[in-house]
Scaffold this active site. Structure first.
Site, short mmCIF file in Angstrom:
data_model
loop_
_atom_site.label_atom_id
_atom_site.label_comp_id
_atom_site.label_asym_id
_atom_site.label_seq_id
_atom_site.Cartn_x
_atom_site.Cartn_y
_atom_site.Cartn_z
N LYS A 187 12.02 -0.72 11.21
CA LYS A 187 11.71 -1.04 9.70
C LYS A 187 10.66 -1.08 9.51
CE LYS A 187 12.10 -2.15 5.02
NZ LYS A 187 10.73 -2.53 4.36
N GLY B 205 6.51 -0.87 3.09
CA GLY B 205 5.34 -2.44 2.62
C GLY B 205 3.98 -1.34 2.57
N GLY C 14 8.71 1.80 -1.13
CA GLY C 14 8.65 0.94 -2.56
C GLY C 14 7.28 0.26 -3.70
N ASP D 164 15.25 -2.75 4.36
CA ASP D 164 16.38 -3.93 5.29
C ASP D 164 17.50 -3.99 4.97
OD1 ASP D 164 13.13 -5.22 5.68
OD2 ASP D 164 13.62 -6.01 3.75
N LYS E 251 14.72 -9.83 2.40
CA LYS E 251 13.93 -9.22 3.90
C LYS E 251 14.83 -10.50 5.02
CE LYS E 251 10.90 -7.38 5.29
NZ LYS E 251 11.07 -6.40 4.75
#
Length: 253
Positions: free
Chosen positions: A7, A10, A41, A157, A212
């Site tokens: 994954k 960030g 995001g 996540d 997370k």
């Protein structure tokens, strides 16, 4: 040979060179197969801001009203996914960009108050297995669909954990921080369920990291093995993890 779900999240999606460096690491494990799962995001924040929307979160999850979904889908399944595909192509891989539905996962609404935020409920591993057997590199965005064709913004996540469970794969979360941190900002090398509960109650783990860590714990319990959280800023961390070394924070079942 092992299957790995990585994954990627960030700010790495704002740094295409960093993404290329991480993907390049995968050449060192030619006997293994990889699936990349991503969110985006900061990219979504930018697109929504440019469109005049205000972003709100609840317990680390983005509230996703229906009117914002075209921008969220465009940022994640469109721009972010294709940026990562480009990085993979330049590294000699054969990427295939997918939403969660194409990867074999059906979604449903998580909570009405969160709008079009989804969770994964049904699955079929055959598509991903076929792609991996064909030598492809699946790159999966965290956009999901239900059986009526409604689209959902699934926490990346949680999406990665669902895919790892689907394939019984190793799971690594590459994030902005070197590890989960204690109240003095020191890295925590291993966390159990009891440790996580205590740190959440104390307010040390909160927001997006709480999501997370809880997701990692659930995945570790389902997979019956440790799940790692580490930093994308050091490609050597990913090399070490692929070689079975302990780097970052290990979440144990």
């Amino acid at each position: 040979m092992a299957n790995w779900v990585i994954k990627l999240g960030g700010a790495v999606l704002n740094n295409i060179d960093a993404a290329k460096a991480l993907i390049d690491v995968l050449h060192q494990k030619t006997e293994d197969k990889f699936i990349l799962v991503h969110g985006g995001g900061s990219l979504v924040d930018s697109w929504l801001s440019d469109a005049g929307f205000v972003t709100s979160k609840h317990l680390g999850l983005r509230i996703s009203p229906r009117e914002q979904m075209p921008y969220i889908v465009g940022a994640l399944a469109g721009c972010a996914n294709k940026q990562l595909m480009g990085a993979a192509i330049s590294n000699g891989f054969k990427p295939v960009g997918l939403s969660l539905y194409e990867a074999g996962l059906v979604s449903e609404q998580k909570l009405k108050a969160l709008g079009q935020v989804g969770t994964c409920i049904e699955n079929d591993a055959s598509i991903l297995k076929s792609l991996l057997n064909a030598g492809c590199f699946p790159i999966v965005s965290s956009i999901g669909f239900d059986l009526e064709g409604n689209w959902y913004n699934v926490n990346a996540d949680e999406a990665a954990a669902s895919i790892a469970q689907l394939l019984d794969a190793e799971l690594v979360f590459m994030t902005d921080v070197e590890a989960v941190l204690d109240h003095k900002l020191n890295p925590l090398h291993q966390l159990s369920s009891a440790d996580i509960s205590t740190l959440i109650e104390e307010g040390v783990i909160k927001g997006g990291m709480q999501v997370k860590v809880n997701t990692s714990l659930q995945a570790a319990q389902h997979l019956r093995r440790g799940v790692y959280i580490s930093s994308w800023q050091k490609p050597d961390n990913l090399i070490a993890l692929l070689n079975g070394e302990h780097v970052g924070t290990k979440i144990t079942p």
